[in-house]
Write a protein that holds these residues in place. Structure first.
Motif, PDB file in Angstrom:
ATOM      1  N   VAL A 230      84.107  23.403 -51.951  1.00 39.70           N
ATOM      2  CA  VAL A 230      83.973  22.178 -52.747  1.00 39.70           C
ATOM      3  C   VAL A 230      83.121  21.154 -51.991  1.00 39.70           C
ATOM      4  O   VAL A 230      82.227  20.516 -52.570  1.00 39.70           O
ATOM      5  N   PHE A 231      83.381  21.001 -50.702  1.00 39.64           N
ATOM      6  CA  PHE A 231      82.602  20.081 -49.866  1.00 39.64           C
ATOM      7  C   PHE A 231      81.113  20.409 -49.977  1.00 39.64           C
ATOM      8  O   PHE A 231      80.269  19.567 -50.316  1.00 39.64           O
ATOM      9  N   LYS A 233      79.419  22.361 -52.098  1.00 41.22           N
ATOM     10  CA  LYS A 233      78.822  22.306 -53.423  1.00 41.22           C
ATOM     11  C   LYS A 233      78.707  20.863 -53.915  1.00 41.22           C
ATOM     12  O   LYS A 233      77.793  20.534 -54.663  1.00 41.22           O
ATOM     13  N   ALA A 234      79.654  20.016 -53.529  1.00 39.93           N
ATOM     14  CA  ALA A 234      79.571  18.602 -53.915  1.00 39.93           C
ATOM     15  C   ALA A 234      78.376  17.952 -53.230  1.00 39.93           C
ATOM     16  O   ALA A 234      77.627  17.184 -53.836  1.00 39.93           O
ATOM     17  N   SER A 235      78.201  18.298 -51.961  1.00 41.60           N
ATOM     18  CA  SER A 235      77.085  17.747 -51.202  1.00 41.60           C
ATOM     19  C   SER A 235      75.756  18.264 -51.756  1.00 41.60           C
ATOM     20  O   SER A 235      74.827  17.492 -52.009  1.00 41.60           O
ATOM     21  N   GLY A 237      75.203  19.478 -54.740  1.00 43.32           N
ATOM     22  CA  GLY A 237      75.033  18.989 -56.108  1.00 43.32           C
ATOM     23  C   GLY A 237      74.565  17.549 -56.135  1.00 43.32           C
ATOM     24  O   GLY A 237      73.697  17.181 -56.939  1.00 43.32           O
TER      25      GLY A 237
END
Lengths: 327, 327
Positions: A230-231, A233-235, A237
């Protein structure tokens, strides 16, 4: 030094993969074993300028795709370029392996075929985050659930990687958490904190928030693979959104295009670090031999970076040893 | 419509908070109750141009700071601006509450004093992510661990919020996960997926990765508060890094400064959405009355946005009802 290449893995295989190998060959003395469809690879090689003698080709008729279920693919596609490449590495036919293929399959295959290093409970994926300074995220997605013992081991192997690959004498290690206070997080973070505080040889700085990690709080940050994914992919994205907004601003009219022309070189250089494909690859940590996963969308330049990283990884004093189960 | 303001909460209280109230007052007919140190608030108000009659002051001698332990602060600082403001809301002395103070304390206080809405197992913090389109992240950090039942409720109250506040008739809901396939994640995501697939009235689209969320995959994304916090902070942290890199590029010399001058207005407008303080506030979902948390670093403009959001939240048909325990 011989590097084994899964020539069929990734969105742009084999053309960009082979070109990446040719690029890397021109910058090092390494030998290469390219695994995949001989015909296709030969054609790509022929287009390259480098001497053909340093490249060995090994046939593999199948390809593990991005859509394949990792474990099933490793078990059933025994003649895929990825499985054959992993077997060559396990048998000592090369010093490191680079693939841009299915991450889950490569990780499962590395664990099953190359095996974990002695004493390692779980291997993990390390990924460099594009913060103020390089920070290794461990685990970036391999283990959905972990124990405090795994997190402790991630801290050890992550520290070792940053020490040997980046020359950081005493890497600062943080636990990814939703606050910095000692009691923050779930039982996992709290128990892992106790272990790391007591672990001599680990430069533990405590809990860190994701924003602090990006701001350079530590050299290694440990977490379970779910949160790590999540970290990352959030970064990625967010980076993508901002870069595409920038592009929109600049492409609006003649004046905005002129504005871009004035800073193009600087801008490209500065924004490079937010482009995941520029980072070379993600090392698998805790596997008995060096395996590096290049980004699935790697072009020749990105794949070249991943190869150069794999060479340094293999040359490093990072503790690779006999596989865990001795097979 | 009367909005209760915790005038002492946040890094820039009370000056920017009161100025935010004055800004909002000039744009709406709402009445305001400002809670905090009477002297300090009066001075700030006197500097403003708006008519003084719409502002009621309620004395509170203490302040809950960002460093205070949330639960302890709510229980012991009974005369703090935050606790007094929450009590006024609970007693029906206003229609909504806005605070830029300690998030954890405000959330604990909202749950303990204002109470959860009927039938709600756990309240949650909603935060709009700066993706291609607004997407509400629930839970953004309140509940470190959750059950599949909580996630199901987050989907319901999040959908309701996006329907009423953003006019999205049938909000698409995703579960934050490390892949899109049905079996991905831990038992929590798998079980929550089963519930949401079976839940009529929820437009469930399945699992979503953080990068897809940023690219506009859905209108509501549900997760536990630990993961939500990491998502939010990773996104904020990356945004901050990129914007500061941009700043560096532009400030390098005369030519780069000229380049910036040519796109300044457009650039500022385009980058606004990546600035967390621009987003107004984070609604607390599942509390029996509207509570909105403004960013701790809110300036007057950000706090004004949070107030306008709270007014719309209070006007909406989102199911606020009698507090759960009837007190």
């Amino acid at each position: 030094m011989r590097i084994i290449i899964d020539a069929m893995g990734g969105d742009n295989a084999p053309q960009e993969i082979v070109q990446g190998v040719l690029n890397a060959a021109s910058k090092t003395d390494a030998l290469f074993t390219l695994v995949g469809e001989r015909e296709a690879i030969s054609q790509c090689l022929a287009h390259g300028a480098a001497g053909i003698t340093r490249f060995e080709l090994v046939d593999a008729e199948h390809v593990i795709t991005m859509e394949d279920d990792p474990l099933t693919a490793i078990r059933t596609k025994r003649h895929s370029s990825m499985v054959v490449a992993l077997e060559l590495l396990a048998e000592g036919e090369g010093d490191a392996l680079v693939s841009a293929g299915n991450t889950g399959a490569l990780f499962s295959g590395a664990t099953l075929i190359v095996k974990r290093a002695n004493g390692i409970k779980r291997a993990a994926i390390g990924t460099l985050l594009p913060g103020v300074k390089p920070c290794l995220l461990v685990d970036a997605g391999a283990n959905v659930t972990v124990t405090e013992e795994y997190l402790e081991q991630f801290a050890v192997i992550g520290s070792s990687y940053m020490r040997e690959m980046y020359g950081i004498a005493n890497p600062e290690v943080g636990i990814l958490n939703n606050g910095t206070e000692e009691g923050k997080g779930t039982a996992l973070q709290i128990e892992a904190g106790k272990r790391l505080r007591a672990h001599e040889g680990i430069n533990f700085i405590g809990n860190v928030e994701a924003s602090a990690v990006m701001a350079g709080a530590c050299d290694v940050v440990v977490c379970d693979g779910f949160t790590g994914n999540v970290f990352l992919k959030a970064s990625e994205g967010t980076g993508k959104q901002i870069l595409s907004s920038l592009k929109e601003v600049y492409s609006e009219n003649l004046i905005t295009r002129l504005s871009y022309a004035l800073v193009r070189t600087r801008m490209r250089k500065s924004m490079k670090r937010f482009d995941p494909s520029e980072h070379g690859g993600s090392p698998f940590l805790g596997i008995s031999k060096p395996v590096v996963k290049a980004h699935g969308s790697s072009d020749a330049v990105a794949f070249e970076h991943a190869i150069l990283q794999a060479i340094r990884y293999a040359e490093s004093r990072i503790g690779f040893d006999t596989p865990k189960s001795g097979s």
